[in-house]
Design a protein around this motif. Structure first.
Motif, PDB file in Angstrom:
ATOM      1  N   PRO B  88       0.610  -1.310  -0.109  1.00 10.63           N
ATOM      2  CA  PRO B  88       0.072  -0.100  -0.119  1.00 10.63           C
ATOM      3  C   PRO B  88       0.726   1.463  -0.037  1.00 10.63           C
ATOM      4  CG  PRO B  88      -0.378  -1.296   2.053  1.00 10.63           C
ATOM      5  CD  PRO B  88       0.698  -1.958   1.198  1.00 10.63           C
ATOM      6  N   VAL B  89       0.702   2.145  -0.807  1.00 11.89           N
ATOM      7  CA  VAL B  89       1.178   3.368  -0.943  1.00 11.89           C
ATOM      8  C   VAL B  89       0.341   4.569  -0.344  1.00 11.89           C
ATOM      9  CG1 VAL B  89       2.187   5.070  -2.229  1.00 11.89           C
ATOM     10  CG2 VAL B  89       2.744   2.758  -2.822  1.00 11.89           C
ATOM     11  N   ILE B  90       0.779   5.079   0.827  1.00  9.20           N
ATOM     12  CA  ILE B  90      -0.175   6.123   1.281  1.00  9.20           C
ATOM     13  C   ILE B  90       0.853   7.157   1.385  1.00  9.20           C
ATOM     14  CG2 ILE B  90      -2.005   4.995   1.901  1.00  9.20           C
ATOM     15  CD1 ILE B  90      -0.460   5.313   4.651  1.00  9.20           C
ATOM     16  N   TYR B  91       0.139   8.618   1.744  1.00  6.14           N
ATOM     17  CA  TYR B  91       0.936   9.503   2.139  1.00  6.14           C
ATOM     18  C   TYR B  91       0.815   9.646   3.587  1.00  6.14           C
ATOM     19  CZ  TYR B  91       0.934  10.417  -2.790  1.00  6.14           C
ATOM     20  OH  TYR B  91       1.203  10.147  -4.073  1.00  6.14           O
ATOM     21  N   ASP B  92       1.830   9.432   4.394  1.00 14.88           N
ATOM     22  CA  ASP B  92       1.964   9.450   5.875  1.00 14.88           C
ATOM     23  C   ASP B  92       1.261  10.305   6.412  1.00 14.88           C
ATOM     24  OD1 ASP B  92       3.114   6.706   5.334  1.00 14.88           O
ATOM     25  OD2 ASP B  92       5.132   7.528   6.000  1.00 14.88           O
ATOM     26  N   THR B  93       1.757  11.475   6.133  1.00 17.55           N
ATOM     27  CA  THR B  93       1.273  12.786   6.956  1.00 17.55           C
ATOM     28  C   THR B  93      -0.095  13.139   6.612  1.00 17.55           C
ATOM     29  OG1 THR B  93       2.182  14.122   5.223  1.00 17.55           O
ATOM     30  CG2 THR B  93       3.656  13.421   7.141  1.00 17.55           C
ATOM     31  N   MET B  94      -0.820  12.689   5.731  1.00 16.21           N
ATOM     32  CA  MET B  94      -2.249  13.005   5.682  1.00 16.21           C
ATOM     33  C   MET B  94      -3.199  12.248   6.073  1.00 16.21           C
ATOM     34  SD  MET B  94      -1.992  13.664   1.403  1.00 16.21           S
ATOM     35  CE  MET B  94      -0.438  14.393   0.592  1.00 16.21           C
ATOM     36  N   PHE B 102      -6.017  14.120  -2.727  1.00 16.56           N
ATOM     37  CA  PHE B 102      -4.707  14.660  -3.450  1.00 16.56           C
ATOM     38  C   PHE B 102      -4.655  14.401  -5.097  1.00 16.56           C
ATOM     39  CE2 PHE B 102       0.187  13.542  -4.147  1.00 16.56           C
ATOM     40  CZ  PHE B 102       0.332  14.884  -3.725  1.00 16.56           C
ATOM     41  N   ARG B 134      -5.630   9.504  10.461  1.00 13.93           N
ATOM     42  CA  ARG B 134      -4.244   9.577   9.880  1.00 13.93           C
ATOM     43  C   ARG B 134      -4.326   8.193   9.005  1.00 13.93           C
ATOM     44  NH1 ARG B 134       0.830  10.903  10.237  1.00 13.93           N
ATOM     45  NH2 ARG B 134       1.075   9.379  11.761  1.00 13.93           N
ATOM     46  N   GLY B 137      -1.955   5.154  10.404  1.00  8.71           N
ATOM     47  CA  GLY B 137      -2.421   4.347  11.551  1.00  8.71           C
ATOM     48  C   GLY B 137      -3.183   2.890  11.161  1.00  8.71           C
ATOM     49  N   ARG B 150      -7.551   6.529  -4.178  1.00 10.25           N
ATOM     50  CA  ARG B 150      -6.950   7.378  -4.842  1.00 10.25           C
ATOM     51  C   ARG B 150      -7.174   7.337  -6.323  1.00 10.25           C
ATOM     52  NH1 ARG B 150      -2.500   7.169  -1.755  1.00 10.25           N
ATOM     53  NH2 ARG B 150      -1.275   6.369  -3.717  1.00 10.25           N
TER      54      ARG B 150
END
Lengths: 292, 357
Positions: B88-94, B102, B134, B137, B150
């Motif tokens: 899984p590719v996710i943007y950690d800080t979002m 996005f 977030r 998590g 996405r």
């Protein structure tokens, strides 16, 4: 719950405990011992309580050195961290170019501290040094031994040259650990170069950056050798940082009591600032942690 | 929604000897709204093909067309293709919502519209409750849904490419997520291309399966076709568990010679003369009467009771044959000689590994 109790386990910790005792705890306790006594001669010593601490706290020269030190360390971080990241981003990712870039970047880290000072001493001379004569050729007045601001900037520049590579190497390692899929997903999502940096690269290298910030902060806060060799702390006191001030007191003037008291305060300052920095960086970029 | 036509080859190196090709020349069409699987062992070129379709790779030769438009040199964003990766590719800080928004923000869609789209997609993926959390998590399964979301969030997405999307998902959640994928495919009627090396995943997800081996697509077809009439010995071996049995054979005007026995072929199946391989699936290899026409004698080496059926292994002239027998028949004993019906309606003949009869 019945936990098995076996006191023999302490034996396993013992070797480390002994090592740490000799390397850290005993020397520290010696310092504590000095800090509360006035040592007149090896046979005559007087207990003075917190007198040394009080006198050190009132020391104006010390306050000046501390202020200089804080400004210097913050400047070091403000320059070296962004510059190191920029350097890491522009380094090639693989092939012989990557190896060549790594070696070139790592070179300053391999040079002993006092040699760095000597190199810059010559480098900055206006008569034979490359940098010094180049600045002079531009028609600017330059003297790192005469002008306080210039001396200060020269020391900063030297530290940037010496230690930015460390930040760059750490950031580079962090960047290489990001799986390709992230960049591919970003291309599919149509992310700009800036967004890739902001949302993928920066969060992923946060861990190594934190180490870089702490290392650079602690090291720069204890800087001694390079400015000692380059400027000797001058002109005046312009580049006399905390450790050098401390050494002058302890070795130069043999005021062991105040020097010991000051060391302890110094130690506490570094611990406190590292603690604040660490906690601040832990929180940074992780909003909404409470919802877990 | 789109039809995708490939007519290309890909080679990572400039030399272009056959061995350097990651994908040998191929022509293929993925029709609009179809569910496809690219199935094959590791290194067969599945991911290369997927990356060429999405635009992450530009093929060294040939073209990619989407709805007849040549997009060979178009960027992934211009092609408007969604891709889900193995991890899984996710943007950690979002947050989850920010992750989903996005791609739309990058296209400068108005905020109100973004919010509406994100809400719809989150609803479909059952992520509505987590929108403000977030993304870092969440569990791998939910993160994989975010990656998928996405891709789906763009309103005019041309196709959804999935590169082994269930690899890191818990086995008991795999089934759920796969059903979710199937459901989304039915609702949105998008072209789905699913890469996997797991035949069960491929057979359950896709209407059409592209079996790949050694950098070429060896057969395209529905599960039933791949099972009944594998076009290539590799398909016979790779699909099915256990795979197809193969025996060397030599055909002539009088019949086929298998392991020293001359067997008559079925009259309506014309078998070309010469060196062949006879293939029969374990499911269709049955016990036959002594000396029955089209049957061969073999010695039983192993009998495994798998509960629902028996798996019989038998040695014939140095080859092992596997047969799947109903569990209610009396199992032959190890060492015993049995007659196995090798010539039947389901027998396939291969010449140079390609199906000939």
């Amino acid at each position: 719950m019945n936990k098995p109790v076996n006191q023999k386990a302490w034996l396993l910790v013992l070797p480390v405990l002994i090592c740490v005792a000799f390397s850290s705890i005993l020397p520290l306790m010696t310092v504590v011992n000095y800090s509360v006594q006035d040592i007149i001669s090896p046979e005559r010593r007087v207990f003075v309580g917190t007198e040394w601490f009080a006198s050190v706290m009132r020391d104006r020269e010390l306050h000046a050195a501390l202020a200089r030190q804080i400004v210097f360390s913050l400047s070091v971080l403000a320059v070296e961290i962004p510059l190191g990241i920029a350097l890491a981003l522009s380094m090639p990712a693989s092939g012989w170019r990557a190896s060549a870039a790594l070696v070139a970047v790592a070179l300053p880290l391999l040079i002993p501290w006092n040699v760095v000072g000597t190199i810059w001493q010559i480098f900055c001379r206006t008569d034979i040094g490359l940098l010094g004569s180049a600045i002079k050729a531009l028609g600017l007045e330059y003297s790192y031994t005469g002008d306080a601001t210039q001396a200060w900037l020269t020391v900063l520049l030297m530290d940037v040259w010496h230690w930015t590579p460390l930040v760059a190497l750490l950031a580079y390692a962090g960047l290489r650990a990001i799986p390709d899929a992230y960049y591919q997903a970003a291309r599919i999502d149509g992310a700009s170069r800036l967004a890739v940096f902001r949302y993928i690269q920066l969060p992923k290298i946060r861990g190594v950056l934190m180490i870089a910030v702490l290392l650079r902060f602690m090291d720069s806060f204890m800087i001694y050798t390079e400015p000692f060799v380059l400027t000797g702390g001058g002109p005046g006191n312009a580049t006399t940082f905390l450790s050098q001030y401390l050494t002058q007191k302890a070795v130069g003037q043999f005021d062991l009591g105040p020097a010991a008291a000051f060391s302890l305060i110094y130690f506490l300052i570094i611990m406190l600032l590292c603690f604040i920095l660490y906690n601040w960086m832990q929180r940074l970029g992780t909003p909404g942690r409470a919802d877990k | 929604m789109a039809r995708i036509d490939l007519d290309l080859a890909h080679c990572y190196r400039p030399e272009q000897a056959e061995i350097d090709y990651a994908l040998l020349p191929l022509k293929m069409t993925f029709s609009d709204g179809g569910a496809y699987a690219l199935l094959g062992p590791s290194g067969c070129g599945k991911t290369t093909m997927l990356n060429i379709i999405s635009g992450l790779l530009i093929p060294s030769e040939g073209t990619v067309r989407i709805d007849g438009r040549d997009v060979t040199h178009a960027s992934p964003q211009q092609r408007n293709i969604a891709q889900v990766f193995q991890f899984p590719v996710i943007y950690d800080t979002m947050t989850v919502a920010e992750n989903l928004a996005f791609p739309l923000q990058n296209r400068r869609m108005p905020t109100a519209q973004i919010r509406k789209r994100v809400g719809e997609i989150a609803e479909m993926l059952e992520l509505s409750a987590q929108l403000d959390r977030r993304a870092a998590g969440l569990s791998a399964e939910q993160q994989q849904k975010i990656s998928l979301g996405r891709g789906l969030v763009r309103p005019d997405v041309a196709a959804v490419l999935l590169d082994e999307p269930l690899t890191v998902i818990d086995p008991n959640l795999k089934f759920q997520l796969r059903r979710k994928l199937k459901q989304i495919h039915r609702e949105l009627k998008l072209t789905f291309i699913y890469v996997t090396h797991d035949q069960v995943e491929a057979l359950t997800f896709a209407d059409e399966i592209v079996v790949m081996n050694r950098r070429r697509a060896v057969q395209v077809g529905a599960a039933e076709v791949l099972f009944e009439r594998p076009a290539h010995t590799f398909v016979g071996y790779f699909i099915g568990s256990p795979g197809m049995n193969f025996l060397p054979a030599r055909a002539s005007a009088t019949g086929v010679n298998v392991a020293g026995q001359l067997l008559a072929t079925l009259p309506h199946r014309a078998v070309p003369d010469g060196e062949l391989k006879l293939g029969i699936r374990p499911e269709y290899l049955t016990l036959a009467a002594h000396q029955a026409p089209g049957a061969l004698a073999a010695r039983v080496t192993h009998v495994q009771d798998l509960g629902t059926h028996l798996l019989l292994s038998a040695a014939l002239d140095g080859h092992t044959l596997k047969a799947r027998l109903a569990s209610d028949v009396a199992p032959p004993q190890v060492g015993e000689s049995v007659w196995l019906q090798v010539i039947s309606e389901h027998t396939c003949f291969y010449q140079d590994e390609e199906l000939v009869a």
